[in-house]
Scaffold this motif. Structure first.
Motif, short mmCIF file in Angstrom:
data_model
loop_
_atom_site.label_atom_id
_atom_site.label_comp_id
_atom_site.label_asym_id
_atom_site.label_seq_id
_atom_site.Cartn_x
_atom_site.Cartn_y
_atom_site.Cartn_z
N GLY A 373 73.91 15.57 46.84
CA GLY A 373 72.45 15.43 46.81
C GLY A 373 71.94 14.61 47.98
O GLY A 373 70.87 14.89 48.53
N ARG A 374 72.69 13.59 48.35
CA ARG A 374 72.30 12.77 49.51
C ARG A 374 72.23 13.64 50.77
O ARG A 374 71.25 13.57 51.53
N ALA A 375 73.28 14.42 50.99
CA ALA A 375 73.34 15.25 52.19
C ALA A 375 72.21 16.28 52.22
O ALA A 375 71.54 16.47 53.24
N GLU A 376 71.99 16.96 51.09
CA GLU A 376 70.97 18.00 51.02
C GLU A 376 69.57 17.41 51.18
O GLU A 376 68.72 17.98 51.89
N THR A 377 69.32 16.29 50.51
CA THR A 377 67.99 15.67 50.58
C THR A 377 67.71 15.14 51.98
O THR A 377 66.61 15.32 52.51
N ALA A 378 68.69 14.49 52.59
CA ALA A 378 68.51 13.97 53.94
C ALA A 378 68.18 15.10 54.91
O ALA A 378 67.29 14.97 55.77
N LYS A 379 68.89 16.21 54.79
CA LYS A 379 68.68 17.33 55.70
C LYS A 379 67.26 17.88 55.60
O LYS A 379 66.58 18.08 56.62
N LEU A 380 66.79 18.12 54.37
CA LEU A 380 65.46 18.71 54.20
C LEU A 380 64.34 17.71 54.43
O LEU A 380 63.20 18.10 54.65
N CYS A 381 64.68 16.42 54.40
CA CYS A 381 63.67 15.39 54.69
C CYS A 381 63.72 14.94 56.14
O CYS A 381 62.93 14.08 56.55
N GLY A 382 64.67 15.49 56.92
CA GLY A 382 64.78 15.10 58.31
C GLY A 382 65.23 13.66 58.49
O GLY A 382 64.82 12.99 59.45
N LEU A 383 66.10 13.19 57.60
CA LEU A 383 66.58 11.81 57.66
C LEU A 383 68.09 11.79 57.84
O LEU A 383 68.77 12.80 57.65
N SER A 384 68.60 10.63 58.18
CA SER A 384 70.04 10.43 58.16
C SER A 384 70.47 10.12 56.73
O SER A 384 69.74 9.44 56.00
N PRO A 385 71.64 10.60 56.31
CA PRO A 385 72.10 10.25 54.95
C PRO A 385 72.15 8.75 54.71
O PRO A 385 71.95 8.30 53.58
N ASP A 386 72.36 7.97 55.76
CA ASP A 386 72.40 6.52 55.60
C ASP A 386 71.03 5.92 55.33
O ASP A 386 70.93 4.75 54.96
N ASP A 387 69.97 6.71 55.50
CA ASP A 387 68.61 6.24 55.22
C ASP A 387 68.28 6.32 53.73
O ASP A 387 67.18 5.93 53.32
N LEU A 388 69.20 6.85 52.92
CA LEU A 388 68.95 7.03 51.49
C LEU A 388 69.71 5.99 50.67
O LEU A 388 70.91 5.76 50.91
N THR A 389 69.01 5.37 49.75
CA THR A 389 69.63 4.52 48.73
C THR A 389 69.48 5.24 47.40
O THR A 389 68.36 5.60 47.02
N ILE A 390 70.62 5.45 46.71
CA ILE A 390 70.58 6.25 45.48
C ILE A 390 71.05 5.40 44.31
O ILE A 390 72.21 4.94 44.28
N HIS A 391 70.16 5.18 43.35
CA HIS A 391 70.49 4.47 42.13
C HIS A 391 70.82 5.50 41.05
O HIS A 391 70.00 6.38 40.74
N LEU A 392 72.01 5.40 40.48
CA LEU A 392 72.42 6.35 39.44
C LEU A 392 71.94 5.90 38.07
O LEU A 392 72.16 4.76 37.67
N THR A 393 71.30 6.81 37.37
CA THR A 393 70.91 6.55 35.98
C THR A 393 71.84 7.34 35.06
O THR A 393 72.54 8.27 35.49
N ARG A 394 71.84 6.99 33.81
CA ARG A 394 72.59 7.77 32.82
C ARG A 394 71.91 9.12 32.65
O ARG A 394 70.69 9.24 32.84
N MET A 395 72.71 10.13 32.27
CA MET A 395 72.18 11.48 32.10
C MET A 395 72.12 11.87 30.64
O MET A 395 73.06 11.61 29.89
#
Length: 720
Positions: A373-395
């Motif tokens: 998800g990090r890779a896909e989101t970064a690509k479509l948002c025009g960002l580097s994957p390192d620009d994303l902070t992802i907090h995991l919640t329970r599912m």
């Protein structure tokens, strides 16, 4: 199969300064010592030692109800020699550079982490012991550990881990490949039942799940997608929507399912989700969907029949000469089987919250595969994957649906369009059903041959599925090692592909949940033709205990035979009889055999009891969780088989709106008992979130046939 996370000495020790000297075990562990009464160092790593000698262990993998949030910390705590009451557990963020693979799927958590996490705990223990040995001026071999303390029996001295943290930071990191691990006979945590850490909060209804996320200043987004999968936005008129008080914006985005440069999802953003949802009624959209509206359930049935009448397009596996063997066979058995598209139907709809600020994207998400998800989101948002902070919640359920990250991709683009505003994207129930990544439907035409002695000498299967460019689409594969292909002398496994516009994906026990039904049900027909029951046919075809190489993993006939014998013994199996059915399957490294007992009253089938025997290796890490995983898998499998789970497609679109169109198991349909036995064997431990599910489906189908004389070759089964 070698998919374990590998840690080495070089990555084990990392220099780190955070409020003092701390010991950091990269991709594994951080020991942080704090002065008495002071707050502990909070570091982005697996472990911190608190001032009161409790130890906080980070659970790295997404928690989807499979119990990994407790299981992985158990491995570290065991080798650190902690008492379980000292352990505190926290969910880590998604950061594969720090933690290694973070995926909930494929029952991979145990095989990937069994040794690495134990080695991390043992390595930390070794450094603590070395620090104590220096402080006391004694040999480290004279020291032992227990309950978060290092002990010197000769002098009676002891030091807590909290008091040794800083000194341990100065010690050389051990070679993790050589670090001493506990004798399993001395385990005090592994093998003991531990309650899920989130259970008290779940019972109280406290916020834990992605849908519970609340961020100050948050706005809400409802989604609008083309009913026909693959359709894109041609144009839209949002004037009436923007005139509604509280509506903030209408944003066109790409969900990741259509080519870059196209948009297929419209987001209505408002100050409440209800306003956003209702505003969809006033949004005027023209969809470009001419190429995807021709697909339907009726078309697939017609196309499958046409493909069966033709020569298969490709061969998946061939051994010997099946046609010649069939020509000489004493008996030939033929049957067609099929199963439908299935939705994941998780109780928590897809959701994600994102905030774009200062060129960075912060995300709160219930994802099974956050790295992707990090890779896909970064690509479509025009960002580097390192620009994303992802907090995991329970599912709140996932079953493979949340391996796909369309909701994260959509939320990231929405947040970037509204910088400084946290945007929460939430699918409603209809969105979730109509825009899933479905388990593919499939059709099978079987032919088998028996010799005069009743031995299976030939097997053919023409499999019709969905594909493109001569290859199956996602989750439509059939393994060339589908049992009994590896142990039959003459085999033809062929395939033909047809097109679909639907997005497909992995559903719990992917491929296996369908293949188990068709292969084991057909094998029951073959067994009947041979004048024996299915367990006996299995024993004869399995032959001597041996390991048979496979596409990715080997199949051990002895392990298969052992679970078959165990479940038959436990269930008191006495051959083919009314009210009982049997099924076996090997998937995700686990061997399971199951017996289903049913009764029929006034033409209605009622499942009475399920018997289950499984082999997932040498150790059941958390027995109560293992039991619940196996029982839950059986219930889910029965739900797929018996209560009308089937999706209908018309004009390229799925028609289901809610659970009235795709029912889940209710408590009155659940068996009164699901008896589970785990066989411990001399093989590495493996996962069991998936392998307990597949056998129950053919076991039920075979039980219905044994009881009513009606053979069911299509899912869902007709229960009356």
């Amino acid at each position: 199969m070698n998919n374990a996370a590998v840690l080495n000495r070089r990555s084990f020790m990392v220099a780190s300064l955070t409020g003092g000297v701390v010991l950091t075990l990269d991709a594994s562990l951080t020991l942080a010592a704090a002065a008495p009464g002071a707050a502990p160092d909070v570091l982005n790593a697996f472990v911190r030692i608190n001032a009161d000698n409790t130890v906080t262990i980070g659970a790295k993998n997404p928690e989807i109800g499979q119990g990994v949030k407790v299981m992985l910390p158990m491995l570290i705590a065991e080798e650190m020699d902690l008492a379980w009451e000292q352990v505190r557990i926290e969910q880590t963020d998604a950061d594969e550079k720090l933690y290694g693979p973070q995926v909930a799927g494929g029952s991979t958590a145990t095989p990937r982490n069994w040794l690495p996490m134990r080695q991390v705990g043992a390595g930390a223990r070794a450094m603590l012991v070395a620090a104590a040995a220096k402080q006391w001026g004694v040999d480290a071999g004279a020291l032992t550990t227990a309950r978060g303390a290092v002990l010197h029996k000769a002098s009676g001295k002891s030091l807590t881990y909290a008091s040794l943290g800083k000194a341990a930071a100065a010690e050389a990191a051990p070679d993790l490949a050589k670090v001493a691990l506990k004798d399993p006979a001395k385990f005090t945590i592994i093998g003991q039942s531990k309650m899920g850490v989130d259970v008290p909060k779940i019972v109280k209804g406290e916020p834990l799940f992605g849908i519970d996320t609340r961020v100050p200043g948050m706005v809400h987004a409802a989604v609008m997608k083309c009913p026909a999968h693959g359709g894109t936005v041609a144009s839209f008129d949002d004037a009436a929507v923007k005139a509604i008080p509280g509506v903030i914006a209408v944003i066109a985005v790409n969900s990741g399912f259509v080519p870059e440069g196209k948009t297929d999802t419209l987001l209505i953003v408002a100050d409440s989700w209800w306003k956003a949802s209702k505003a969809r009624e006033k949004l005027v959209v023209k969809w470009d969907d001419a190429a995807v509206t021709g697909f339907s359930t009726a078309k697939y049935e017609k196309d499958a029949a046409a493909l069966f009448a033709q020569t298969p397009q490709a061969s998946l596996f061939k051994a010997g000469d099946a046609d010649a063997a069939l020509a000489k066979a004493a008996k030939v058995i033929k049957a067609d089987y099929d199963y439908p598209f299935l939705a994941h139907a998780s109780l928590e709809p897809q959701n994600c919250t994102a905030l774009f600020k200062d060129g960075k994207l912060e995300i709160w998400v219930p994802s099974q595969n956050p790295g992707q998800g990090r890779a896909e989101t970064a690509k479509l948002c025009g960002l580097s994957p390192d620009d994303l902070t992802i907090h995991l919640t329970r599912m709140g359920g996932g079953f493979g649906r949340r391996l796909m990250n369309d909701y994260m991709v959509i939320a990231g683009q929405a947040a970037k369009a509204l910088p400084g505003k946290p945007v929460k994207v939430l699918y409603d129930r209809t969105d979730d059903f109509r825009h899933d990544f479905y388990r593919p439907a499939g059709w099978h035409r079987f032919t088998a041959g028996l010799d005069a002695g009743g031995a299976l000498v030939a097997l053919k299967n023409h499999f019709v599925t969905f594909g493109k460019d001569g290859k199956p689409i996602r989750a439509a594969q059939m393994a060339i090692t589908e049992y009994p292909a590896p142990v039959v002398p003459n085999v033809d496994l062929d395939v033909s592909y047809m097109a679909t516009n639907l997005a497909t994906g992995w559903l719990r026990a992917p491929s296996s949940n369908a293949m188990s039904f068709v292969f084991q049900s057909f094998m029951d027909e073959v067994a009947e033709a041979a004048g024996i029951d299915l367990p006996e046919l299995m024993r004869r075809t399995l032959g001597a205990p041996r390991e048979i190489p496979g596409e990715r993993v080997a199949f051990h006939t002895g392990r298969a035979r052992a679970v078959i014998d165990a479940v038959c013994k436990n269930a008191g199996w006495k051959g083919r009889q009314k009210g009982r059915g049997f099924g076996f399957y090997f998937s995700h490294l686990g061997y399971f055999a199951e017996v289903v007992d049913i009764g029929v009253s006034d033409g209605v089938v009622k499942i009475d009891k399920v018997w289950m025997a499984g082999d997932v290796g040498s150790q059941i890490i958390n027995p109560i969780n293992a039991l619940h995983q196996a029982q839950g898998a059986a219930i889910e499998g029965l739900g797929q088989a018996m209560i009308g789970q089937k999706l209908v497609q018309e004009m390229g679109a799925i028609t289901a709106e809610n659970f009235g169109d795709f029912a889940l198991m209710r408590i009155d349909a659940v068996p009164r008992e699901i008896a589970v036995e785990f066989l411990k064997t001399d093989f590495p431990p493996t996962g069991l979130g998936e392998p307990a599910l597949p056998p129950v489906i053919p076991a039920l189908a075979n039980a219905i046939y044994a009881t009513t004389g009606k053979r069911h070759r299509r899912l869902p089964l007709e229960m009356i």
